[in-house]
Design a protein around this motif. Sequence first.
Motif, short mmCIF file in Angstrom:
data_model
loop_
_atom_site.label_atom_id
_atom_site.label_comp_id
_atom_site.label_asym_id
_atom_site.label_seq_id
_atom_site.Cartn_x
_atom_site.Cartn_y
_atom_site.Cartn_z
N ALA A 1 0.71 -1.05 -0.09
CA ALA A 1 -0.08 -0.02 -0.09
C ALA A 1 0.76 1.25 0.00
O ALA A 1 2.13 1.26 0.36
CB ALA A 1 -0.73 -0.06 1.23
N ASN A 2 0.14 2.42 -0.27
CA ASN A 2 0.86 3.75 -0.11
C ASN A 2 0.29 4.38 1.15
O ASN A 2 -0.83 3.73 1.71
CB ASN A 2 0.49 4.69 -1.25
CG ASN A 2 -0.65 4.86 -1.73
OD1 ASN A 2 -1.53 5.16 -0.64
ND2 ASN A 2 -1.30 4.78 -2.56
N PRO A 3 1.08 5.22 1.83
CA PRO A 3 0.45 5.70 3.04
C PRO A 3 -0.83 5.99 3.17
O PRO A 3 -1.54 6.05 4.19
CB PRO A 3 1.65 6.76 3.21
CG PRO A 3 2.52 6.67 2.48
CD PRO A 3 2.02 5.89 1.31
N SER A 4 -1.41 6.66 2.10
CA SER A 4 -2.86 7.13 2.21
C SER A 4 -3.78 6.01 2.35
O SER A 4 -4.78 6.21 2.73
CB SER A 4 -3.17 7.76 0.98
OG SER A 4 -3.40 6.91 -0.25
N LEU A 5 -3.46 4.64 1.91
CA LEU A 5 -4.38 3.50 2.05
C LEU A 5 -5.49 3.31 1.30
O LEU A 5 -6.48 2.98 1.28
CB LEU A 5 -4.89 3.11 3.33
CG LEU A 5 -3.82 3.04 4.71
CD1 LEU A 5 -4.31 2.81 6.03
CD2 LEU A 5 -2.83 1.70 4.19
N LEU A 6 -5.52 4.56 -0.03
CA LEU A 6 -6.61 4.66 -0.62
C LEU A 6 -6.52 4.08 -1.99
O LEU A 6 -7.04 4.92 -2.74
CB LEU A 6 -7.07 6.31 -0.77
CG LEU A 6 -7.28 7.15 0.58
CD1 LEU A 6 -7.49 8.58 0.43
CD2 LEU A 6 -8.43 6.16 1.33
N GLY A 7 -5.72 3.16 -2.17
CA GLY A 7 -5.27 2.70 -3.57
C GLY A 7 -4.42 3.49 -4.36
O GLY A 7 -3.89 4.45 -3.98
N THR B 1 0.25 -3.05 3.91
CA THR B 1 1.78 -2.63 4.54
C THR B 1 2.43 -1.77 3.65
O THR B 1 2.34 -1.57 2.35
CB THR B 1 2.48 -3.76 5.02
OG1 THR B 1 3.69 -3.18 5.92
CG2 THR B 1 3.01 -4.48 3.68
N VAL B 2 3.05 -0.73 4.22
CA VAL B 2 3.85 0.49 3.36
C VAL B 2 5.21 0.09 3.60
O VAL B 2 5.84 0.12 4.62
CB VAL B 2 3.46 1.77 4.07
CG1 VAL B 2 4.06 2.74 3.19
CG2 VAL B 2 1.71 1.99 4.12
N GLY B 3 5.72 -0.16 2.24
CA GLY B 3 7.37 -0.24 2.16
C GLY B 3 7.86 0.89 2.08
O GLY B 3 7.20 1.91 1.84
N PRO B 4 9.21 0.73 2.26
CA PRO B 4 9.86 2.07 2.15
C PRO B 4 10.29 2.44 0.60
O PRO B 4 10.37 1.74 -0.23
CB PRO B 4 11.36 1.70 2.88
CG PRO B 4 11.41 0.40 2.57
CD PRO B 4 10.13 -0.40 2.50
#
Length: 180
Positions: free
Chosen positions: A24-30, A81-84
């Motif tokens: 995912a990206n930090p926004s969690l919105l796709g 999950t948000v990877g770096p």
Amino acid sequence: MLQRMRACSGDITRIPVDVIVNAANPSLLGGGGVDGAIHRAAGPALLAECKQIRQQQGECAPGHAVITGAGDLPARAVIHTVGPVWHGGNHQEAELLEEAYHHSLELASANGYHSISFPAISTGAYGYPADQAARIAVATVNRYITRREHPDLVLFVCFDEQTLALYQQLLADLADHKVL
């Protein structure tokens, strides 16, 4: 332990497992890549849950993970999950990627899930070198499942043949007791 870890190619949204991990990206919105594919396949229920989580806790930081239902997916849940983002390797990228895998496994275990599928986290738009990311993924999962009973099955679902070959080689090296 190796029977519990496998690599395959295919569409992660069609793999019959208990839980799918979303890069995912930090926004969690796709977004794009696997994140967009999971959101499209899951339908509007997934986005609604992600919006609710975001409203409650804000964005999801790199290395962290949250869990939602799976909407229209064959899985029972999705772990986001948000990877770096890759910045050359000197900005805690390895540690954050390891945390992303570890926190995803912890959430799956805590929720009683027995099978989990991972994409190659951070290797798309976030630019993490695929070989380094695969090594971290396999080593982190191996450490986790060596000490725990669940999950019973961890699949690394690869988008292309080159990535699949990386994971297959790492799993073969692990079976031959070579250091990762």
